[in-house]
Design a protein around this motif. Structure first.
Motif, PDB file in Angstrom:
ATOM      1  N   SER A  68      22.484  -3.396 -22.543  1.00 40.61           N
ATOM      2  CA  SER A  68      23.332  -2.132 -22.993  1.00 40.61           C
ATOM      3  C   SER A  68      24.461  -2.313 -22.353  1.00 40.61           C
ATOM      4  CB  SER A  68      22.512  -0.947 -22.249  1.00 40.61           C
ATOM      5  OG  SER A  68      23.459   0.140 -22.547  1.00 40.61           O
ATOM      6  N   CYS A  69      25.072  -2.914 -21.219  1.00 41.78           N
ATOM      7  CA  CYS A  69      26.257  -3.058 -20.744  1.00 41.78           C
ATOM      8  C   CYS A  69      26.883  -4.187 -21.554  1.00 41.78           C
ATOM      9  CB  CYS A  69      26.550  -3.657 -19.120  1.00 41.78           C
ATOM     10  SG  CYS A  69      25.434  -2.553 -18.131  1.00 41.78           S
TER      11      CYS A  69
ATOM     12  N   CYS B 130      31.248   2.355 -14.377  1.00 38.07           N
ATOM     13  CA  CYS B 130      30.081   2.356 -15.758  1.00 38.07           C
ATOM     14  C   CYS B 130      31.001   2.193 -17.179  1.00 38.07           C
ATOM     15  CB  CYS B 130      29.384   3.911 -15.825  1.00 38.07           C
ATOM     16  SG  CYS B 130      28.379   3.946 -17.180  1.00 38.07           S
ATOM     17  N   CYS B 131      30.047   1.495 -17.997  1.00 39.82           N
ATOM     18  CA  CYS B 131      30.834   1.016 -19.183  1.00 39.82           C
ATOM     19  C   CYS B 131      30.549   2.199 -20.210  1.00 39.82           C
ATOM     20  CB  CYS B 131      29.867  -0.319 -19.702  1.00 39.82           C
ATOM     21  SG  CYS B 131      28.226   0.175 -20.446  1.00 39.82           S
TER      22      CYS B 131
ATOM     23  N   SER C 131      27.747   3.286 -21.590  1.00 41.14           N
ATOM     24  CA  SER C 131      26.472   3.304 -22.272  1.00 41.14           C
ATOM     25  C   SER C 131      26.564   3.635 -23.481  1.00 41.14           C
ATOM     26  CB  SER C 131      25.508   3.936 -21.149  1.00 41.14           C
ATOM     27  OG  SER C 131      24.181   3.631 -21.750  1.00 41.14           O
TER      28      SER C 131
ATOM     29  N   TYR D 298      29.038  -8.130 -13.346  1.00 38.17           N
ATOM     30  CA  TYR D 298      29.084  -6.853 -13.706  1.00 38.17           C
ATOM     31  C   TYR D 298      27.640  -6.192 -13.463  1.00 38.17           C
ATOM     32  CZ  TYR D 298      29.892  -2.628 -16.030  1.00 38.17           C
ATOM     33  OH  TYR D 298      29.866  -1.082 -16.571  1.00 38.17           O
TER      34      TYR D 298
ATOM     35  N   GLU E 273      21.294   6.394 -13.882  1.00 37.75           N
ATOM     36  CA  GLU E 273      20.692   7.003 -15.076  1.00 37.75           C
ATOM     37  C   GLU E 273      19.787   8.063 -14.667  1.00 37.75           C
ATOM     38  OE1 GLU E 273      20.919   2.953 -17.512  1.00 37.75           O
ATOM     39  OE2 GLU E 273      20.571   3.276 -15.456  1.00 37.75           O
TER      40      GLU E 273
ATOM     41  N   CYS F 251      25.224   0.168 -13.617  1.00 43.44           N
ATOM     42  CA  CYS F 251      24.784   1.334 -12.930  1.00 43.44           C
ATOM     43  C   CYS F 251      23.386   0.991 -12.782  1.00 43.44           C
ATOM     44  CB  CYS F 251      25.262   2.637 -13.656  1.00 43.44           C
ATOM     45  SG  CYS F 251      26.788   2.753 -13.995  1.00 43.44           S
ATOM     46  N   SER F 252      22.474   0.870 -13.552  1.00 42.97           N
ATOM     47  CA  SER F 252      21.095   0.942 -13.151  1.00 42.97           C
ATOM     48  C   SER F 252      20.883   0.186 -12.169  1.00 42.97           C
ATOM     49  CB  SER F 252      20.451   0.658 -14.578  1.00 42.97           C
ATOM     50  OG  SER F 252      20.711  -0.239 -15.215  1.00 42.97           O
TER      51      SER F 252
END
Ligand code: SF4
Ligand code: SF4
Ligand code: SF4
Ligand code: SF4
Lengths: 302, 194
Positions: free
Chosen positions: A80-81, A41-42, A44, A6, B131, A9-10
């Motif tokens: 963070s994920c 995306c989780c 965040s 996984y 982000e 996104c970043s």
């Protein structure tokens, strides 16, 4: 053991260098990972700040996709994920919570969802320190580094299970195996100010300033991180932090995967070193000419 | 006119019970040691320190607690939970309070809420977010309160600015959109702010 990956996104944007170096290091070790198809995306921090079940649904959707891919384990580079996926899994043990999350999803979740771990833990489980050391081509000998985990990786302990919640040491053991000297870094799990770098920048500048200040006082060659947001706060925002602290900083902030990649002899371009705002050139030079640094007070003054 | 009388009129014991129930914590066990406050990295911008928030909940001072800036400035770093001698998940309590305040439409630090909302709007639309892309959107919306433009050139040079988020493949974006839609509908049914 089938591993689902996984990226978060970043990985597709602000931390492309983390993604690149993670892939390069895993490939060099021969670790197979299959990206979760159609991952999203989780949510965040904003999702859990707004609603626990919304955050749970956004995270669990990905765990469910991994389960359908028949994965035994999910690995993610982003703390963070990791935190969101693990919190969701933990909360889903509660039937009421699970029912609430299922209401938000297209289809109810699979009964058994795979566990999520950080890529760092995945590497350490598959390869002991001897195996890592055996892959080293260019030891990090002579480098003094500070490992900075940030606040999310190890806390809360019941959810993250990442060793001592205030003194994790996994990064140290991986990088020591690569030949580096790791200093004791008392701020290693202190919060850097998070996504508040955006709405409240004075707050972030102050928190990152403390971290950079201590690292500078300890005379390390770099701060090593495992979190895309920590990296951005400490590197891209280093000058803001310096202004707030009233001093000048020049502290490279590298991902642990970039340093492992350097030790494995991978090309700087495969590790995204050109994305760093504070350049790692001095550090690389130091590795190339260890002798020039240990002796030769005359030598070249570069 | 004395404060004690004033205080007792402000007490709302239902509030205390609701926070316990929603956070799953027993807040009455807090004995005000102050450990949470001592380790809190955000304390310097709080109006109520985190141990005062806990005390406020015990006393049922609903308005005071739900209107505090602190619940919005909390970084969710869990240092307080880690160090509480009574094993209270203090960070979880802070989060519960933020949820309660939002649902009642009390938003004491609007720019933080605005940032979250614009982040989630991107996720809702694309299923994923850059982000930094979100940051740009946020800046455009709230330029008056804050700008980070001095960082833009450096971020651009390093390829860290993406203006267009990736749309999640395999119908992922649509699936995520439906999660948000159902969430919104549920909030509407319950009569709370989504
Ligand atoms: S936590 Fe950050 S990196 Fe992870 S999926 Fe969500 S937005 Fe993306
Ligand atoms: S970015 Fe800051 S808030 Fe996020 S994990 Fe890193 S230290 Fe914590
Ligand atoms: S650390 Fe725990 S007991 Fe101490 S003041 Fe904070 S919440 Fe109360
Ligand atoms: S979670 Fe919030 S209240 Fe607790 S220590 Fe961190 S910032 Fe402070």
């Amino acid at each position: 053991m089938k591993i689902a990956y996984y990226p978060g996104c970043s990985a597709t944007g602000s931390s492309a260098d983390y993604e690149k170096s993670t892939q390069a290091v895993c490939a060099a070790l021969g670790m197979q990972m299959e990206e979760i198809r159609g991952w999203s995306c989780c949510g965040s921090t904003p999702a859990h700040a707004v609603d626990t079940q919304l955050s749970g649904a956004l995270s669990a959707r990905n765990l469910d996709l991994a389960a359908r891919q028949k994965a035994d384990m999910v690995l993610t580079p982003c703390p963070s994920c990791l935190s969101n996926l693990r919190h969701a899994a933990k909360r889903l043990e509660n039937p009421e919570f699970r029912a609430g999350v299922n209401e938000l999803l297209d289809e109810p979740l699979s009964e058994n969802l795979p566990e999520t771990l950080s890529v760092m833990q995945g590497i350490a489980r598959a390869y002991d320190t001897d195996a890592i050391a055996a892959r080293v081509r260019k030891p990090l000998a002579g480098l003094k580094l500070a490992a900075y985990y940030g606040c999310l990786m190890s806390r809360p302990h019941e959810v993250m299970e990442f060793g001592d919640p205030e003194n994790p040491t996994l990064m140290e053991s991986l990088l020591t195996a690569c030949g580096a000297e790791m200093v004791d870094f008392p701020l290693k799990t202190e919060c850097c100010g998070a996504s508040y770098g955006i709405p409240e920048r004075a707050m972030t500048a102050r928190l990152t300033g403390r971290i950079l200040n201590l690292a500078t006082m300890l005379g390390v060659d770099a701060v090593v991180v495992a979190c895309p947001l920590c990296q951005m706060n400490l590197d891209l925002r280093q000058q803001q932090a310096a202004k707030e602290a009233g001093v000048a900083f020049s502290m490279p902030v590298l991902y642990y995967t970039q340093l492992m990649g350097i030790a494995f002899g991978l090309a700087p371009s495969a590790l995204g070193l050109d994305k760093l705002c504070v350049s790692a050139d001095n550090l690389l030079r130091k590795l190339d000419q260890p002798a020039a640094y240990s002796k030769a007070p005359e030598g070249d003054k570069a | 006119m004395n404060d004690a009388i004033e205080l007792s009129r402000m007490r709302d014991t239902d509030f205390t019970a609701a926070v316990d129930a929603q956070s799953g914590q027993r807040i009455s066990t807090c004995y005000q040691c102050g450990n949470c406050t001592a380790g809190c990295p955000a304390g310097f911008v709080y109006d109520l320190q985190v141990n005062q928030v806990m005390r406020g909940v015990q006393l049922g001072l609903k308005n005071k607690v739900l209107n505090s800036r602190s619940i919005w400035m909390c970084l969710s770093c869990s240092t307080c939970s880690q160090r509480c001698p009574n094993n209270i998940d203090v960070a979880g309590v802070m989060e519960t309070l933020r949820h309660m305040a939002r649902k009642e439409g009390i938003v004491t630090v609007p720019k933080v809420d605005k940032f979250w909302t614009s982040f989630l709007a991107t996720v809702r639309k694309y299923g994923r977010t850059y982000e930094i892309g979100t940051m740009v959107l946020y800046m455009l919306r709230s330029m008056r309160v804050f700008t980070d433009v001095d960082l833009a050139p450096a971020a651009l040079a390093k390829g860290k600015l993406g203006f267009k988020p990736h749309k999640t493949p395999e119908e992922g974006a649509e699936a995520v959109g439906r999660i948000f839609k159902r969430y919104q509908e549920r909030a509407n049914r319950q009569g709370v702010r989504a």
